[in-house]
Each structure stands twice: as structure tokens, then as C-alpha cells.
Design a protein around this motif. Structure first.
Motif, mmCIF file in Angstrom:
data_model
loop_
_atom_site.group_PDB
_atom_site.id
_atom_site.type_symbol
_atom_site.label_atom_id
_atom_site.label_comp_id
_atom_site.label_asym_id
_atom_site.label_seq_id
_atom_site.Cartn_x
_atom_site.Cartn_y
_atom_site.Cartn_z
ATOM 1 N N TYR A 371 8.546 65.412 50.224
ATOM 2 C CA TYR A 371 9.416 65.875 49.151
ATOM 3 C C TYR A 371 10.772 66.254 49.730
ATOM 4 N N SER A 372 11.798 66.038 48.917
ATOM 5 C CA SER A 372 13.165 66.367 49.322
ATOM 6 C C SER A 372 13.706 67.449 48.399
ATOM 7 N N LYS A 373 14.513 68.369 48.969
ATOM 8 C CA LYS A 373 15.073 69.471 48.198
ATOM 9 C C LYS A 373 16.573 69.248 48.035
ATOM 10 N N ASP A 374 17.067 69.330 46.774
ATOM 11 C CA ASP A 374 18.499 69.134 46.548
ATOM 12 C C ASP A 374 19.243 70.462 46.630
ATOM 13 N N HIS A 375 20.535 70.468 46.255
ATOM 14 C CA HIS A 375 21.374 71.655 46.375
ATOM 15 C C HIS A 375 20.932 72.790 45.461
ATOM 16 N N GLU A 376 20.217 72.456 44.390
ATOM 17 C CA GLU A 376 19.782 73.479 43.436
ATOM 18 C C GLU A 376 18.321 73.865 43.657
ATOM 19 N N ASP A 377 17.815 73.551 44.849
ATOM 20 C CA ASP A 377 16.434 73.878 45.236
ATOM 21 C C ASP A 377 15.386 73.177 44.369
ATOM 22 N N ASN A 378 15.767 72.066 43.753
ATOM 23 C CA ASN A 378 14.793 71.258 43.019
ATOM 24 C C ASN A 378 14.119 70.286 43.980
ATOM 25 N N HIS A 379 12.834 70.130 43.837
ATOM 26 C CA HIS A 379 12.088 69.245 44.725
ATOM 27 C C HIS A 379 11.822 67.911 44.032
ATOM 28 N N ARG A 380 11.961 66.851 44.805
ATOM 29 C CA ARG A 380 11.616 65.525 44.278
ATOM 30 C C ARG A 380 10.831 64.764 45.341
ATOM 31 N N GLU A 381 9.938 63.942 44.868
ATOM 32 C CA GLU A 381 9.140 63.146 45.797
ATOM 33 C C GLU A 381 10.026 62.065 46.413
ATOM 34 N N ILE A 382 9.894 61.861 47.720
ATOM 35 C CA ILE A 382 10.692 60.855 48.417
ATOM 36 C C ILE A 382 9.772 59.911 49.174
ATOM 37 N N ASP A 383 10.071 58.622 49.042
ATOM 38 C CA ASP A 383 9.256 57.576 49.666
ATOM 39 C C ASP A 383 10.007 57.050 50.888
ATOM 40 N N HIS A 384 9.572 57.462 52.087
ATOM 41 C CA HIS A 384 10.224 57.002 53.313
ATOM 42 C C HIS A 384 9.725 55.609 53.672
#
Length: 414
Positions: A371-384
Motif C-alpha cells: 500500500y502507498s500513502k499519499d500527502h493526505e495520509d490516504n492509503h491505496r493499494e499499489i501493484d509493484h
């Protein structure tokens, strides 16, 4: 005059005593050179050496050894001769306007001669424009009292000669450190151009160069040089002088042989070449390219991917590898390294880039839940994802592939 010999080899090739004029004295000198460089240049073998990924030229005791790059051992040798000079030009390590570069194939010049010629032309140009003077301190006996009187030395040295003064004073002339560095490099060039096409040019340059003190120049002194507006025109000549002085080994062997080596790590050169070509290809596209970004990893250790590409919020990682992979498969260590880069840089795609003919190769996902965290601390799933990419170094007529930056962007789907 000692007869000069030439040996032409390729990286990772073996060279034995008795081959092409290669003698035991040459082997002993090369092994000592290798010791000074932590064993990076060669691997000692029985009655010979095996070259590593360092390419360039070595001159010792009248023998010149040229080491050419070669990405694929199955390629024809003639395809790769001259590639090193073209890559050095493309990376800005060699000026394209040098006549030695222009005629390197026709006149069978080696890399040292090209750099020597370029250096001699730089010095000629400086002399023609007028060499600068600088203030420097001088301590000596004079017939007039000027500057600071060194009282203790004055009493010791001038007990009889009452008309003299032992002083430290300022002198404004051409015998300063910048010219001492240039002269030191000229004396090295003089030793290695005897009997060559550059001998007359070297003698002419030395004749026109002012008399300066011949001092031992250290790497620390070279690193401390700072140029100002007045001396800024010396930058190119000093850069070449530094290269010549630091690669000169007068006492490398037990005898009287003197050695000059000019070697480049092909892994580093390939990385720099790819970075330059990508920067050129991405001009005006909105894609930013940076090299050797660093992030702390553990303690004093850090991570440094070779190339980082960014398009908007999306990041891509490229790690360059000069040699072809064994059995056309990436090593587990390389794949783990790329996964780590992906995690630390929140990169969706990473590519191991090798030299070679283009081949079909698709991105494959790492089997992890990240998971990746953006500037607003929202998490999103990330596919490496990761893949192996191949680009041809050589294009038409065995010249460097000028379209290599665009090909890499196509490989990473940008």
C-alpha cells in the motif's frame, strides 16, 4: 629508441605472458597496478591476467594495451572497436572537436593519444591567449628589504653578507600552483609521446610554456583547486591534467618502467550514457529524469537507483546492467533490489536494463500486498511490477544507437 608494441583485447578476455609481446615484466607491473586499485582492474591467473569490466588503455615499458568494451561475447570484435570513445563523447568526458577523435580509426590512435592531443591543444590555446599571473609568497635572500624579515634565518644565513636580507615577500608572476599542475602533466605527456606522432607537438608546447617549479602534485592538492573569474578559462586544461597526473604511476614496478593507465568502469559509463540519452529523449515531454537519488535504508546505508523517471504522480525505476544476464534470467538479488526500490520510491514499475537485441518481455507483478500513502495520509493499494529490458547499443554502421532513449521509454511503456 625502444620499439613500441600494441595489444588489443576486450573486457573479460585473458592475456598470457608470451602473447603479442606481453612479457613477465609487463605482468608484474599490471599486478602491482591492480593492488593499488584494490584488485578491481584484473583477476590474476596462471602466467597472465583476466580483464574485468574496466576498459581503456594502459601504457607500460613501450607496450600499449587497449581494452575495448564488448557487451556480448558472441559479437564480432570489429563491431565494438571505437565504441568506447563514442560513449565518452556522449557522456561529455571527451570533446568531440578533437582531431584525434575524428581520425581515431583511420590513424589507429589509442585513447591515451586522443587525450594527450586534446590536452596539448588546450595548453596551446591558453598560451596563445596569454597565461595569467598570480600573487604568491616567496621566502629567500634578497638585496633589498621587502616584505617580512625572517630574523632567525637572516642571522644564520647572512652573518657574512651584510648586504642581503632573508625575507618572506609577495611575488606576482606565472610560477604559481595552476601552472605547476599543468607543467607536471606536460612532463608526463612528454615521457609517453616519445617516438609517436605527438612528439613534435609536445616539444613545441613545452618550449612555449613558461619556466615553473617542478613539484610533486598530490590528489589532495588537485581537489583543493578553486578557480575564479580570471582563471576560469583553465578549467578544461586542469581537468585533463588531473586525469593524467592521477593515472600516472612512475614507480609501479620494481624496475625502471613507468606506467600510465586510463581506465573506465563500463558499469558506470553505461549508467551515465543511459541517463544522458533519457534526459535528451524526455525534453518537452513532461517526464522528469534524475540519476542517483538517495534514500536512507539502515544506519549509514542508503539506496541509490540508477535512474528515476516521474510522470505526474507515477514513478518508474531503471537499474542499468552492462553485461547480459546468465541464461536470460535476472538474478534473485537483482529482483529483490528492484522490489526494494519500488517500496521506497512508491514506484509502480521497475526495469533491469541490459545491452542486447530487443526481445519481447512483459512486466510481471511481485506477489505481495503493498500500500502507498499519499500527502493526505490516504492509503491505496499499489501493484509493484518488474521486467528485464534490452536495448541495442549499436545502430547502423556499428555506430552508437542515437534512438536509445526513445526505445527505453517504449520498453517501460511511457
Amino acid at each position: 629508441m625502444k620499439k613500441r608494441g600494441n595489444i588489443s583485447v576486450f573486457e573479460h578476455q585473458r592475456l598470457y605472458v608470451g602473447e603479442q609481446g606481453f612479457k613477465q615484466v609487463h605482468l608484474d607491473a599490471l599486478l602491482k597496478l591492480n593492488e593499488y586499485h584494490d584488485g578491481n582492474y584484473f583477476e590474476p591467473i596462471a602466467k597472465g591476467i583476466k580483464f574485468n569490466q574496466y576498459v581503456g588503455v594502459i601504457q607500460v615499458d613501450g607496450l600499449t594495451i587497449e581494452i575495448h568494451p564488448k557487451a556480448d561475447k558472441d559479437d564480432e570484435d570489429r563491431k565494438w572497436k571505437g565504441v568506447l570513445i563514442k560513449m565518452l563523447q556522449a557522456c561529455g568526458k571527451l570533446k568531440a572537436e578533437s582531431s584525434g577523435v575524428a581520425h581515431v580509426k583511420r590513424q589507429h590512435l589509442n585513447l591515451l593519444e586522443v587525450y594527450f592531443e586534446l590536452y596539448l591543444f588546450e595548453i596551446e590555446n591558453l598560451v596563445r591567449k596569454g597565461l595569467i599571473k598570480q600573487y604568491r609568497k616567496q621566502t629567500r635572500n634578497t638585496k633589498a628589504l621587502k616584505g617580512k624579515l625572517e630574523f632567525a634565518n637572516h642571522i644564520r644565513k647572512n652573518c657574512v653578507h651584510k648586504e642581503r636580507f632573508y625575507t618572506t615577500h609577495q611575488v606576482y608572476d606565472q610560477d604559481h600552483f595552476l601552472h605547476q599542475v599543468l607543467y607536471k602533466a606536460l612532463t608526463v605527456v612528454e615521457q609517453f609521446t616519445k617516438g609517436s606522432r605527438l612528439q613534435d607537438l609536445t616539444n613545441r608546447v613545452l618550449l612555449n610554456f613558461p619556466e615553473v617549479t617542478n613539484k610533486t602534485i598530490t590528489a589532495k592538492q588537485l581537489n583543493s583547486i578553486q578557480l575564479n573569474r580570471k582563471s576560469n578559462t583553465y578549467s578544461s586544461a586542469l581537468e585533463l591534467a588531473r586525469l593524467i597526473i592521477l593515472n600516472y604511476s612512475p614507480d609501479i614496478s620494481s624496475g625502471k618502467e613507468k606506467m600510465l593507465s586510463l581506465l573506465f568502469d563500463m558499469n558506470v559509463l553505461w549508467e551515465e550514457y543511459i541517463l544522458k540519452q533519457l534526459q535528451k529523449a524526455c525534453v518537452g515531454t513532461g517526464i522528469t529524469v534524475s540519476g542517483q537519488e538517495s534514500k536512507s535504508f539502515w544506519g549509514n546505508n542508503s539506496l541509490r537507483p540508477d535512474v528515476v523517471l516521474r510522470e505526474g504522480e507515477t514513478t518508474y525505476i531503471i537499474d542499468t546492467k552492462w553485461k547480459r544476464p546468465n541464461k536470460t534470467a535476472a538474478s534473485v538479488g537483482d529482483l529483490r533490489q528492484m522490489y526494494t526500490y519500488c517500496r521506497f520510491w512508491d514506484a509502480e514499475k521497475a526495469m533491469l536494463l541490459y545491452p542486447g537485441t530487443d526481445s519481447e518481455n512483459k512486466f510481471k507483478s511481485y506477489l505481495t500486498d503493498d500500500y502507498s500513502k499519499d500527502h493526505e495520509d490516504n492509503h491505496r493499494e499499489i501493484d509493484h511490477q518488474c521486467k528485464m529490458g534490452f536495448v541495442s547499443v549499436l545502430g547502423d554502421n556499428n555506430n552508437l544507437n542515437t534512438n536509445i532513449g526513445s526505445l527505453i521509454l517504449d520498453l517501460i511503456k511511457l
